[in-house]
Design an enzyme around this catalytic site. Sequence first.
Site: not given
Ligand code: SF4
Length: 423
Positions: A68, A224, A240
Site C-alpha cells: 500500500e 473506469c 452509474c
Molecule cells: Fe465508470 Fe460509470 Fe463507466 Fe462504470 S459505467 S466505467 S463507473 S463511468
Amino acid sequence: AALPAGDPAPPPSLHLFSDPDEIEALRGNLLAWYDKCKRDLPWRRLRCRWRGHLCSDPSVLLAVWVSEIMLQQTQVATVIDYYNRWMQKWPTLQALAEASLEEVNELWAGLGYYSRGKRLQEAARKVVSELASQMPRTAEDLQKLLPGVGRYTAGAIASISYGQATGVVDGNVIRVLCRLRCIGADSSSPAVIDRLWDMASVLVDRSRPGDFNQALMELGATVCTPKAPLCGECPVKQHCRARHRKLFGKPTPVPDVEDCGVGGCPLCPPATEPWESSLGVTNFPRKAAKKQPRVERTATCVLERRGCHGAPEYLMVQRPSSGLLAGLWEFPSLPLALGLQEEKQREALADHLRAWTRQPVAAGSLQFIGEVIHVFSHIHQTYVVYSLSLDGDVALDPASSPSRWVTEEEFHASAVSTAMKKV
Ligand code: SF4
C-alpha cells in the site's frame, strides 16, 4: 426536521447512495466481478491462502502495508519488482526494523517519493521497539501511531488485514465515485473529499470490506480509467449516473433532482463549466487547475578519476538527511540563480568543487555536456551537466558532508535518484 444552525445541508440525492437495495446490489455486482477478474499481484498471493479468514499473520500484514505504501503515487507495474525485492530482503517486521536508511534508500532508488521508504522503516522500528511488535489493529490507531500511515493507508490495512468495515478513498476511488454520482465540483477540495469518504464508508461491504475496497480501486485502475473508461464492461454500470446522463442526456431521475445543478449545488460542475456532452462520463471528476511546478536550475559535475585498478571512478556526495531526496547520493551539485550566465555558472561550480577536492579547479577545465530535465511533483528541475577528469589521487575533505568515489557498477547499486541516473 430542521438542521441545527451551522450544520451543512446534506447533499442532494443525485449525489448520494441512499437506497439500501441499490447499495446491496452494487456490492454484490462489484464483488462478483472482482472474484472473477482481479489481477494476480504478488501481495495478493499471500492473502489467497487465507481466503475467507481474516488473519493476523505478521507476514501478510507486512505485505499489505508495504504494497500500500509503494502503490501511493506509483503504478502497479513499476511497484511489483520493488515489492518483490523488498520482501525478499526484509520478510519480517523485525528484519525491516533493523535496516539502515542507506539500505532502504538503495532499494527504493528510482521509485520516487523517497520519504515513503524512510517512514516505512521508521514505523517498523516503532512497532518493534515501542509496541512489542504488535501492529495497531484499527484504522484510527494505525493512523495515529505509525509514521507515514495516513488515512488511506490506515483504512486499507485495517479493512484488508483486520476486516474493519471502513471505506478508503484514493485517486481511483475518487474517479469511480464521482462518475457514479455525477460529482463535478473540484474533486481535490476538502469538502468534496469529505463527501467521498462518507460515501465510501456507506458503500463498503460489511462482510468483505478489504475485498470491496480493493475491488473499487481495481475497477478504477482497469475499467473506469481516466480517459477511456470501458463502460460496456463495467459491473456497476446500472448504478452509474454519469453513464445514464451520457446515454439519455440527463442523470437517473431521483426524487429531488430538481434541487440540483441550478442554484449552486456544491457537488455539481460549476455553472461556468457545465456538462460537456462530447466528454461523456469523463466530465467527472474535475480538478482545479494544478499549480505550476517551481522552476529550478542546478549545476552538477561528473567528476572522474582513475581508480587503483585503472577503472574510472566518480565522486558522489550525500544529500542532507531531511528535505527533497533526503540521504540520497548525487554528483556534486549547486543550485543556480535563475538567469545566471554560462560563464558565471561555470565559475560558481568550479568554486563549489574546490571545496570538495581541496585543489584548484579552473572554470575553463569544466566541460559542458548538456542539460537534463527532471520533473519532480512540484519542481521542474534542469540539471546543467559538466564533466571533469582529475589526474592522480584526490583527497576528499572529511569535514564536508559524506562523499565517496564509486565505480560505474557501484553507482548503479547506490542510493541515487532517477534524476542522477539520467545525468
Ligand atoms: Fe465508470 Fe460509470 Fe463507466 Fe462504470 S459505467 S466505467 S463507473 S463511468
